[in-house]
Design a protein around this motif. Structure first.
Motif, short mmCIF file in Angstrom:
data_model
loop_
_atom_site.label_atom_id
_atom_site.label_comp_id
_atom_site.label_asym_id
_atom_site.label_seq_id
_atom_site.Cartn_x
_atom_site.Cartn_y
_atom_site.Cartn_z
N ASN A 130 -5.52 8.82 -2.49
CA ASN A 130 -6.93 9.03 -2.81
C ASN A 130 -7.37 10.48 -2.76
O ASN A 130 -8.54 10.78 -2.53
CB ASN A 130 -7.80 8.20 -1.85
N THR A 146 -11.88 2.62 -8.64
CA THR A 146 -11.03 3.79 -8.49
C THR A 146 -10.77 4.48 -9.83
O THR A 146 -10.98 3.89 -10.90
CB THR A 146 -9.67 3.40 -7.90
N GLY A 199 -5.70 6.24 -6.73
CA GLY A 199 -6.33 5.32 -5.80
C GLY A 199 -7.66 5.80 -5.25
O GLY A 199 -8.28 5.10 -4.44
N ASP A 234 -4.75 2.55 -2.30
CA ASP A 234 -5.85 3.10 -1.52
C ASP A 234 -5.44 4.28 -0.64
O ASP A 234 -6.29 5.09 -0.25
CB ASP A 234 -6.51 2.01 -0.67
N HIS A 255 0.84 -1.19 0.00
CA HIS A 255 0.00 0.00 0.00
C HIS A 255 0.88 1.25 0.00
O HIS A 255 1.06 1.90 1.04
CB HIS A 255 -0.91 0.01 1.23
N ASP A 272 -1.81 -1.83 -4.17
CA ASP A 272 -3.08 -1.16 -3.89
C ASP A 272 -2.79 0.29 -3.52
O ASP A 272 -2.12 0.57 -2.53
CB ASP A 272 -3.79 -1.88 -2.73
N GLY A 288 -10.29 -1.24 -7.08
CA GLY A 288 -11.27 -1.55 -6.05
C GLY A 288 -11.65 -3.02 -6.03
O GLY A 288 -12.43 -3.46 -5.19
#
Length: 543
Positions: free
Chosen positions: A156, A201, A173, A153, A103, A151, A129
């Motif tokens: 964002n 995303t 993300g 995430d 991440h 990922d 996602g």
């Protein structure tokens, strides 16, 4: 995102308050949905193979970014939401899962992860996602190298808004709700609302050439994206947000739809629009599919500028009406009587059209008048805002119905294509014929329905939803026969293998028929030139 189905673990479709649904599915599929459904699988019952995590690589990744080898996280990141993947997961057939999930918090960490993967002969698969339904996420079953799911995430944010140009810079993300919340707070919208909006995303939309429900006006993601930043094996790829360029083959277009095979998208500059002052969705009924097609084409090519135009065939119209809560009320009974006695139309052939209007109050009123004229000329009539209000409330919940049916042994899926207006009537008929021929060849029972959407002056998308009741629970043979028949009818009939669901592995065998063998070879050569060792999401689009 739940690992064994669509969306949130605390959200599901229920039929208890929809009395018209059970008799409809009994008639179409021979399935009684009152019979208790199979319980969702327990992750504790699964055999999740231990990760392949060589120590030098693992230590280097842990020093560079956040890292996890949690079994459930690996499971979630190892598959998308295609029917094949969901059937396999529920049967305990997990396939090859990622060994590590990272991440990164920014572009520099993303670049460090990719460089480490390349140096240690590992595979990198970008994760948005997890909502892809074309097999774009799953590692090849025979992959022996370490597999890293990346990922974004943590990346964002909407980092800047250029109000003078109508542009926003957004990290890849960002989920749909996250980026819209940030844009809306400043009075803007991207206007991209696919079915997967809540669970996909910006980077995923770009990587799969996504199209939202309002692409009629806002355009698909390819029309929205003006520039990208991508971490590649050869360094940072960066294009600039310009209204037009003449700089050889478009690098931006190469990234769009590349499904992670050229690098990891970290950021995009996109067109944005002011939030509309008014929005309303109105419903219309047409005496037949053909009449609805005439009206929809006239609306799309006319002076009105609706946010979207959508037309359901008679089968999908009936299914949509079966989802209403409670029994038919007075309004529905009066409407049925009006269709039969006043309009002298067969309710079983009536097709529902929806038109979304956005803009200033004056612009909305003008467009409503123009649309009403086109509807009337085709023999249709308005039914008010009720159906549109239900659509707006439930538009992101439809995928949950597939889980509901799958738990009752029904294989439900979608296949969509696009074609010019001149080909749409014939293509619709050819696909319907192909579906029923495939169903007969398989010996299974099933049903199909369709709607038209994503309209453009040149043509539109035909979106088919079909269900197959397999001879044996969990056996995909009957589904494969029918799905293949539908997909082959697309390309044979002059349509595309997919309008907006990507190629992945599910649609890859039709690529050469869609873009020509030379075109498929060009794509393959591009991938091989950028990634000769096939370390970036191998096996997708072209093997």
């Amino acid at each position: 995102m739940k690992w064994w189905g669509w969306g949130r673990a605390d959200t599901a479709f229920h039929h208890d308050d929809k009395p018209a649904l059970r008799p409809l599915l009994l008639d179409r599929l021979g399935v009684d949905i009152d019979i208790p459904a199979a319980a969702p699988p327990d992750v504790a019952d699964l055999h999740i193979a231990p990760p392949r995590r060589p120590e030098p690589l693992t230590s280097a990744l842990a020093a560079a970014t956040r890292l996890s080898d949690d079994p459930v996280e690996r499971l979630v990141h190892g598959t998308g939401k295609s029917l094949r993947e969901l059937v396999d997961l529920r049967a305990g057939r997990l396939g090859r899962l990622p060994d590590l999930v990272v991440h990164p918090g920014d572009e520099a960490e993303t670049a460090a992860v990719l460089r480490l993967a390349l140096d240690h002969d590992a595979v990198v698969i970008p994760f948005g996602g997890g909502s892809n339904i074309s097999g774009s996420l799953r590692p090849p079953d025979d992959e022996q190298r370490p597999v890293i799911s990346i990922d974004l995430d943590r990346m964002n944010r909407v980092t800047s808004i250029d109000t003078e140009s109508g542009l926003a810079v957004i990290e890849a993300g960002a989920l749909g709700p996250e980026l819209e919340e940030q844009l809306n707070a400043a009075g803007w919208t991207l206007g991209h609302f696919p079915d997967s909006f809540k669970h996909s995303t910006l980077g995923g939309w770009i990587a799969t050439r996504s199209s939202g429900m309002q692409s009629d006006t806002y355009g698909d993601i390819a029309a929205m994206v003006l520039a990208v930043r991508v971490v590649t094996p050869h360094g940072l790829l960066e294009t600039r947000p310009l209204p037009g360029t003449s700089t050889g083959p478009s690098v931006l277009q190469m990234i769009l739809g590349s499904e992670g095979r050229l690098g990891v998208i970290t950021e995009a500059t996109v067109r944005i629009r002011p939030l509309p002052q008014r929005r309303v969705v109105l419903g219309y009924l047409y005496p037949s599919w053909e009449a609805g097609l005439r009206a929809t084409a006239a609306i799309t090519r006319g002076e009105a500028r609706p946010a979207f135009v959508r037309l359901a065939d008679a089968e999908e119209t009936t299914f949509s009406l079966s989802l209403r809560t409670g029994g038919p009320g007075l309004a529905e009974k009066l409407l049925d009587g009006y269709v039969r006695k006043v309009r002298r139309q067969d309710p079983a052939q009536v097709c529902l059209g929806l038109v979304g209007f956005e803009g200033t109050p004056a612009a909305v009123r003008r467009d409503q008048r123009l649309v009403a004229s086109a509807v009337k000329a085709a023999g249709g009539f308005p039914i008010g805002a009720g159906a549109g209000a239900v659509y707006d409330r439930k538009k992101f919940d439809t995928p949950y119905i597939r889980d509901f049916l799958l738990s009752r042994g029904v294989h439900a899926d979608v296949s969509e294509t696009g074609a010019p207006w001149s080909r749409l009537p014939g293509l619709y008929a050819e696909v319907m014929t192909a579906f029923h021929a495939g169903l007969a060849a398989s010996g299974a029972r099933g049903s199909v329905m369709c709607h038209l959407s994503h309209t453009d002056p040149v043509g539109a998308c035909l979106y088919f939803t079909f269900a197959v009741v397999p001879a044996e629970d969990g056996d995909l043979h009957d589904y494969d026969v029918v799905k293949s028949a539908v997909q082959q009818a697309f390309v044979d009939g002059g349509g595309t293998l997919s309008h907006h669901h990507a190629v992945g592995t599910e649609h890859a065998r039709w690529l050469s028929e869609d873009v020509s063998p030379a075109g498929a070879g060009l794509i393959g050569a591009l991938f091989a030139g950028i990634d000769p060792a096939a370390q970036l999401n191998p096996g997708k689009i072209v093997p």
